[in-house]
Structure formats: structure tokens, C-alpha cells
Write a protein that holds these residues in place. Sequence first.
Motif, short mmCIF file in Angstrom:
data_model
loop_
_atom_site.label_atom_id
_atom_site.label_comp_id
_atom_site.label_asym_id
_atom_site.label_seq_id
_atom_site.Cartn_x
_atom_site.Cartn_y
_atom_site.Cartn_z
N LEU A 146 -4.13 -62.16 -0.09
CA LEU A 146 -3.78 -61.03 0.76
C LEU A 146 -2.33 -61.13 1.22
O LEU A 146 -1.56 -60.16 1.11
N TYR A 147 -1.95 -62.29 1.72
CA TYR A 147 -0.59 -62.44 2.23
C TYR A 147 0.46 -62.37 1.12
O TYR A 147 1.60 -61.99 1.35
N ALA A 148 0.05 -62.75 -0.10
CA ALA A 148 0.96 -62.65 -1.24
C ALA A 148 0.99 -61.25 -1.83
O ALA A 148 1.66 -61.02 -2.84
N ARG A 149 0.27 -60.31 -1.20
CA ARG A 149 0.20 -58.90 -1.64
C ARG A 149 -0.42 -58.77 -3.04
O ARG A 149 -0.14 -57.82 -3.75
N ARG A 150 -1.28 -59.73 -3.41
CA ARG A 150 -1.97 -59.61 -4.70
C ARG A 150 -3.31 -58.90 -4.54
O ARG A 150 -3.92 -58.52 -5.55
N VAL A 151 -3.80 -58.76 -3.32
CA VAL A 151 -4.96 -57.92 -3.03
C VAL A 151 -4.63 -57.05 -1.82
O VAL A 151 -3.71 -57.35 -1.06
N ASN A 152 -5.39 -55.98 -1.65
CA ASN A 152 -5.15 -55.04 -0.54
C ASN A 152 -5.92 -55.39 0.71
O ASN A 152 -5.44 -55.18 1.82
N LEU A 153 -7.15 -55.90 0.54
CA LEU A 153 -7.99 -56.24 1.68
C LEU A 153 -8.64 -57.60 1.46
O LEU A 153 -8.97 -57.96 0.33
N GLY A 154 -8.84 -58.33 2.56
CA GLY A 154 -9.61 -59.57 2.53
C GLY A 154 -10.86 -59.39 3.38
O GLY A 154 -10.80 -58.76 4.45
N ILE A 155 -11.99 -59.90 2.92
CA ILE A 155 -13.26 -59.82 3.65
C ILE A 155 -13.72 -61.24 3.91
O ILE A 155 -14.15 -61.93 2.98
#
Length: 333
Positions: A146-155
Amino acid sequence: MNDMPRLGGEISPRRLQIFWAVAHVGSMTKAAKMLGVTQPSLSQQLSSLEASVGYPLFERRSNAMHLTELGITLLPKAEHVLRSLQELEDEVAQGSGAPRHTVRIAGATSAMRTIVPPALLAIGRSLPNLDFDLHEGSPGEALDLLYARRVNLGILAAAAAMELSAGFQQTTIHEDPYVLIVPDEIDLGDVGDPVRELSPGNLHLLNSTVQFVYGTQHTRLIQDWYDAVLPNNRVTARARSFELAIEMVRHRLGVCVAPALSVAGNGGSKGLRVYHTGLEARRVAAIYPSQYRRQEPYAQLIDQLESAGSRIELPACEPIPPFVAAVTGHRRT
């Protein structure tokens, strides 16, 4: 501050992302893994960025990377640039009329298997041009992506993200009680003294614990609970996921304490008995860049995750066993 010759060159978004990742994890090895690049490539890009600004951004000490004064100054500016670029990419994707838009989500297995599917089904009815890229993994892996902007949301469990990085926020989507999971032949419903009331075989099983390993705070919380209610407990196995720990219990290797959601997403309670523990519930949260709360399709997706989390049917859970209630002071409900 050590001098470095100013060689000029490009300060690119990719180099800023690498700078941010190294600053976040404090290691070039971990940053390379987070960003999916080789360490030599990352090191070269970071050196090029330092040459571009003319001074070192990190001090290398004992295999750890520490920000210099200049690095500390530049980090929030780099975060601002990366956040602005993400917003621009999202707006372009929304206004481009592209036939598909991919939303990337990473998170803990239990939430990804129970809360995410109904939320995606619901949003797919109103936004049929979306597709999804899903990653199961540990809370740390989800946050890194998430912080590396490789995904949009973390659950993930909110406790795993106590201090969010700048520009991110969280929304609670589920309250998940911790439960004691035992093989189904161990009936603890009326047990006030396990030593006297259980058979030697069942007492041995009850004192054999399968523990989920993630973070010292969580491990200490669960171990303190075991030590209070099962003074003779011993760890027989350690697992890196709740789902694996539950399977160990299902195969009569011991007992475990896990969130109820991990039972629901792992074949239910077949072959198991599930009891309340009195422990504070785990809060499951969606974590995302702050602008997403007001931006589609993410705002609608977050709403659907909240809705799906509120509708989850957890496994039937029996009251706190009498011997546990006597130690913890909780009522049997």
C-alpha cells in the motif's frame, strides 16, 4: 554533512518512490522486495537521486539506512509529489473513458476471503467496468504494498497499522472477536477445573497451543491469556497465519486462539468447537490514501466493504467456559 559533487540529472517519480521506500523500511534489501526490483538496480537509482540533489540522503550504518538532515527535509516533499501523482493517475483513469479500471487490494487472508468477495460483487453491479487484482499476505506485506503505491487499498487488523504513514487513513469495516478453538471432542461447556474434569488425553490437547506469530504485542497478549487460564500450557507449533493454526487444531495437534473471522473463512467450524474468550475484539480496517474517501470508485468500494463487514455471519460461538470465566472475570454469555 558530507559533500557530494553535484552531477545533475533527473529527479524522477521512480527515484522518489525508491527514496520513500528505503526511508520507510530502513533497508535497501527490504525496499527492493517491496518495490519488486533487484537490489543493485535500486541502489543505482538511489545513488543517481543523491547525485541529482548533490548530497547524501542516507547514512549507511550497520546494514541500516538512516536519513540525513537533508533526507529528513526532503521526505515529506517526496511524499507530497507521490501522492499528487497518484491523484493525477486516478483522475486520468476516471476521465479517460477506458473500458476497464483495475483496483488493487491486499490484505489478511480471513478478511480477503470473507468481506472482500461480497463487497466486490455489490460494487460490480453498479460499476461493471472495474476489475480487481487481489493479494493475500501478512499485515506487514499489505502495508508495504500500500505504501509503495502497488495496491490501492489494504484490508487488515487496525492494530497492525497503529501509526499510518502521512496521507493515509482507515475505516473500520468489521469487529472480530477472538475465540478459543479446540477439537470437537473437547467439550468445555461445563468445565470448571480442566485438571479434574477432563480425560488425560483431552487435558493434554487443551494444554497444547498452536500460536499465530505476528508481532510481539499480539504474541504477548495471547500468551498472557494462555498463562492465566491454562497455567500448564506449552507451545506445540507456531504458524504464520490463523488459517494454518486452525487446520492444526482440526487435526488434533492442539488448541488456538484466533479471530472468529478466520474460522468463517477457513471451512467453518466443522470438526471444531469455538468458545468466547473475553479478549478484546480485533478491529478490521480498510486502509487507503486519504483522497480515496471522496473519490470513485474507491469511496463506493469502502462503503461496500463496510456493508459487507456488517453482514458477515460468524461461526456459532459457545459461551466462555466456566474455568476461563473464573480467571478473566467475564460473564458467561
